[in-house]
Design a protein around this motif. Structure first.
Motif, mmCIF file in Angstrom:
data_model
loop_
_atom_site.group_PDB
_atom_site.id
_atom_site.type_symbol
_atom_site.label_atom_id
_atom_site.label_comp_id
_atom_site.label_asym_id
_atom_site.label_seq_id
_atom_site.Cartn_x
_atom_site.Cartn_y
_atom_site.Cartn_z
ATOM 1 N N ALA A 238 47.972 38.073 58.429
ATOM 2 C CA ALA A 238 46.872 38.698 59.174
ATOM 3 C C ALA A 238 47.281 40.039 59.773
ATOM 4 O O ALA A 238 46.439 40.942 59.923
ATOM 5 N N ALA A 239 48.547 40.203 60.107
ATOM 6 C CA ALA A 239 49.006 41.459 60.701
ATOM 7 C C ALA A 239 48.757 42.643 59.775
ATOM 8 O O ALA A 239 48.551 43.773 60.235
ATOM 9 N N LEU A 240 48.747 42.383 58.471
ATOM 10 C CA LEU A 240 48.570 43.462 57.505
ATOM 11 C C LEU A 240 47.133 43.973 57.450
ATOM 12 O O LEU A 240 46.860 44.973 56.789
ATOM 13 N N ARG A 241 46.220 43.303 58.143
ATOM 14 C CA ARG A 241 44.843 43.791 58.211
ATOM 15 C C ARG A 241 44.722 44.920 59.225
ATOM 16 O O ARG A 241 43.754 45.675 59.220
ATOM 17 N N TYR A 242 45.703 45.034 60.120
ATOM 18 C CA TYR A 242 45.626 46.031 61.179
ATOM 19 C C TYR A 242 46.779 47.030 61.160
ATOM 20 O O TYR A 242 46.796 47.969 61.948
ATOM 21 N N GLY A 243 47.740 46.844 60.278
ATOM 22 C CA GLY A 243 48.867 47.764 60.203
ATOM 23 C C GLY A 243 49.544 47.673 58.852
ATOM 24 O O GLY A 243 49.437 46.669 58.152
ATOM 25 N N LYS A 244 50.248 48.732 58.468
ATOM 26 C CA LYS A 244 50.938 48.778 57.187
ATOM 27 C C LYS A 244 52.223 47.959 57.233
ATOM 28 O O LYS A 244 52.815 47.771 58.294
ATOM 29 N N VAL A 245 52.653 47.524 56.054
ATOM 30 C CA VAL A 245 53.887 46.749 55.959
ATOM 31 C C VAL A 245 55.044 47.512 56.573
ATOM 32 O O VAL A 245 55.843 46.964 57.339
ATOM 33 N N SER A 246 55.171 48.796 56.223
ATOM 34 C CA SER A 246 56.295 49.590 56.700
ATOM 35 C C SER A 246 56.290 49.750 58.218
ATOM 36 O O SER A 246 57.322 50.035 58.818
ATOM 37 N N SER A 247 55.124 49.554 58.848
ATOM 38 C CA SER A 247 55.026 49.690 60.303
ATOM 39 C C SER A 247 55.324 48.377 61.020
ATOM 40 O O SER A 247 56.005 48.359 62.050
ATOM 41 N N VAL A 248 54.833 47.261 60.488
ATOM 42 C CA VAL A 248 54.955 45.986 61.196
ATOM 43 C C VAL A 248 56.218 45.219 60.839
ATOM 44 O O VAL A 248 56.608 44.298 61.566
ATOM 45 N N ILE A 249 56.876 45.594 59.744
ATOM 46 C CA ILE A 249 58.017 44.801 59.279
ATOM 47 C C ILE A 249 59.160 44.801 60.279
ATOM 48 O O ILE A 249 59.974 43.881 60.313
ATOM 49 N N VAL A 250 59.211 45.816 61.139
ATOM 50 C CA VAL A 250 60.283 45.870 62.128
ATOM 51 C C VAL A 250 60.234 44.662 63.062
ATOM 52 O O VAL A 250 61.261 44.240 63.604
ATOM 53 N N MET A 251 59.042 44.082 63.255
ATOM 54 C CA MET A 251 58.909 42.904 64.103
ATOM 55 C C MET A 251 59.623 41.686 63.513
ATOM 56 O O MET A 251 59.979 40.760 64.245
ATOM 57 N N ASP A 252 59.834 41.694 62.192
ATOM 58 C CA ASP A 252 60.486 40.559 61.547
ATOM 59 C C ASP A 252 61.892 40.339 62.096
ATOM 60 O O ASP A 252 62.396 39.216 62.119
ATOM 61 N N TYR A 253 62.525 41.416 62.558
ATOM 62 C CA TYR A 253 63.900 41.299 63.021
ATOM 63 C C TYR A 253 64.002 40.646 64.397
ATOM 64 O O TYR A 253 65.098 40.335 64.861
ATOM 65 N N SER A 254 62.859 40.417 65.034
ATOM 66 C CA SER A 254 62.879 39.657 66.283
ATOM 67 C C SER A 254 63.277 38.204 66.033
ATOM 68 O O SER A 254 63.615 37.482 66.983
ATOM 69 N N ALA A 255 63.252 37.790 64.770
ATOM 70 C CA ALA A 255 63.638 36.414 64.433
ATOM 71 C C ALA A 255 65.068 36.109 64.861
ATOM 72 O O ALA A 255 65.392 34.954 65.175
ATOM 73 N N ILE A 256 65.934 37.120 64.886
ATOM 74 C CA ILE A 256 67.324 36.870 65.279
ATOM 75 C C ILE A 256 67.402 36.451 66.743
ATOM 76 O O ILE A 256 68.261 35.643 67.136
ATOM 77 N N VAL A 257 66.488 36.964 67.568
ATOM 78 C CA VAL A 257 66.453 36.575 68.985
ATOM 79 C C VAL A 257 66.055 35.108 69.108
ATOM 80 O O VAL A 257 66.690 34.328 69.829
ATOM 81 N N TRP A 258 64.994 34.726 68.372
ATOM 82 C CA TRP A 258 64.552 33.326 68.410
ATOM 83 C C TRP A 258 65.616 32.397 67.844
ATOM 84 O O TRP A 258 65.859 31.312 68.388
ATOM 85 N N ALA A 259 66.255 32.813 66.739
ATOM 86 C CA ALA A 259 67.280 31.968 66.118
ATOM 87 C C ALA A 259 68.443 31.744 67.073
ATOM 88 O O ALA A 259 68.974 30.630 67.183
ATOM 89 N N THR A 260 68.851 32.797 67.774
ATOM 90 C CA THR A 260 69.943 32.653 68.740
ATOM 91 C C THR A 260 69.536 31.737 69.889
ATOM 92 O O THR A 260 70.311 30.865 70.310
ATOM 93 N N LEU A 261 68.313 31.916 70.377
ATOM 94 C CA LEU A 261 67.825 31.099 71.490
ATOM 95 C C LEU A 261 67.730 29.629 71.096
ATOM 96 O O LEU A 261 68.228 28.743 71.817
ATOM 97 N N ALA A 290 62.701 50.233 54.518
ATOM 98 C CA ALA A 290 61.264 50.294 54.828
ATOM 99 C C ALA A 290 60.836 51.733 55.112
ATOM 100 O O ALA A 290 59.766 52.182 54.676
ATOM 101 N N TRP A 291 61.675 52.470 55.842
ATOM 102 C CA TRP A 291 61.364 53.866 56.159
ATOM 103 C C TRP A 291 61.299 54.725 54.898
ATOM 104 O O TRP A 291 60.372 55.502 54.710
ATOM 105 N N ARG A 292 62.263 54.541 54.010
ATOM 106 C CA ARG A 292 62.272 55.341 52.790
ATOM 107 C C ARG A 292 61.109 54.981 51.868
ATOM 108 O O ARG A 292 60.544 55.837 51.185
ATOM 109 N N GLU A 293 60.726 53.695 51.858
ATOM 110 C CA GLU A 293 59.558 53.292 51.073
ATOM 111 C C GLU A 293 58.313 54.028 51.581
ATOM 112 O O GLU A 293 57.478 54.479 50.800
ATOM 113 N N ARG A 294 58.221 54.171 52.887
ATOM 114 C CA ARG A 294 57.075 54.868 53.484
ATOM 115 C C ARG A 294 57.103 56.344 53.115
ATOM 116 O O ARG A 294 56.066 56.948 52.798
ATOM 117 N N VAL A 295 58.295 56.952 53.140
ATOM 118 C CA VAL A 295 58.436 58.357 52.773
ATOM 119 C C VAL A 295 58.039 58.570 51.318
ATOM 120 O O VAL A 295 57.347 59.533 50.975
#
Length: 310
Positions: A238-261, A290-295
């Motif tokens: 659903a996130a891709l309906r409001y933002g591009k992959v290259s913009s929202v994918i950075v949120m995926d790395y928050s998984a490391i915080v949850w995994a550690t917790l 992701a940045w280079r894909e956007r470029v």
């Protein structure tokens, strides 16, 4: 829809963040289920089977018309492609769920971040895409980070588990190509629904050999796995309906915080110093790619040598 997507980037980031949290909860529950003696094949079956009635009910109330017309959101004209997606997805789940079981959550999650690295390699092999110094540098940095985390030879984490996690990341990259193709003609809900259907059917025969009676807490864990996984999958899409992959994918790395917790709260495990040094390399590699894909997408008229789009 396009304008709405561009006008609501913060909403896209928030939705993606919620989806990542859901998938992180699913991963923790998968590991918890394994520690209670529940077989991987049974975890996969219930994770997928629970999704089917949820999406049927959702599609029914979201649809219009009468009878089967209300389920139009789940309709497809590409059953063969969904079947192939189901096969690849089953293989991917075996590797990714297996990695969560074999490795500490933080390490399994970090190695999972190498999917963009594999995507670059697949684009070279299958799409004959030209890749320059930026993305090659990101690939090398990402693999260096994985070596730092795995520390071959010191026994910190099992090399078999690390290999399983790498295979899971490779499958994520391969499956992303399938999903991108299906998304051209299929509703996101239909993609999730038919994957759940196909994988439930494929995993059902294994239940004859591994299914057993469970305590009430075990059933709650399996139910939570299905609910969290469905929630995560739908929000990620659903996130891709409001933002591009290259913009929202950075949120995926928050998984490391949850995994550690979750690793600390549920299993009393914290990542060692090697993971703290290796994880930024893998994450940085994914962000650079992701940045280079956007470029590249913004510069379609580069010269034939590919120098501007690398």
């Amino acid at each position: 829809m396009t304008s709405a997507r561009h006008d609501r980037p913060l909403l896209a980031l928030a939705i993606r963040l919620g989806g990542v949290m859901g998938l992180s909860i699913m991963a923790a529950l998968i590991k918890l289920a394994s520690t209670r003696g529940i077989h991987l094949a049974e975890i996969i079956f219930w994770r997928q089977f629970i999704t089917v009635p949820i999406l049927l009910v959702w599609a029914w109330f979201a649809g219009q018309g009468v009878g089967r017309e209300r389920l139009r959101l789940l309709a497809t004209k590409r059953p063969r492609d969904h079947a192939m997606r189901g096969v690849y997805g089953m293989i991917g789940m075996v590797f990714n769920f297996g990695a969560v079981i074999l490795l500490p959550l933080a390490e399994a999650t970090t190695i999972n971040f190498s999917a963009p690295i594999w995507a670059v390699i697949l684009s070279i092999v299958f799409l004959k895409e030209k890749v320059g110094i930026w993305r090659w540098g990101a690939v090398l940095a990402g693999f260096a980070g994985i070596l730092v985390i795995a520390q071959p030879g010191d026994g910190h984490i099992p090399l078999f588990g690390a290999a399983v996690a790498m295979a899971g990341a490779f499958m994520i990259a391969l499956i992303s190509i399938q999903i991108r193709d299906l998304s051209r003609t299929e509703n996101p809900m239909a993609i999730v629904f038919w994957f759940a259907m196909m994988s439930s059917v494929c995993s059902l025969p294994f239940m004859l050999f591994v299914a057993k009676a469970h305590a009430p807490l075990d059933w709650l864990i399996l139910l939570g796995t299905g609910l969290a996984g469905t929630w995560g999958q739908l929000m990620i899409t659903a996130a891709l309906r409001y933002g591009k992959v290259s913009s929202v994918i950075v949120m995926d790395y928050s998984a490391i915080v949850w995994a550690t917790l979750f690793g600390w709260l549920l299993f009393a495990v914290l990542p060692p110093i090697t993971t703290l040094f290796g994880a930024p390399l893998v994450i940085a590699a994914g962000i650079i790619i992701a940045w280079r894909e956007r470029v590249v997408r913004r510069a379609p008229f580069t010269d034939q040598r590919g120098t501007a789009g690398t």
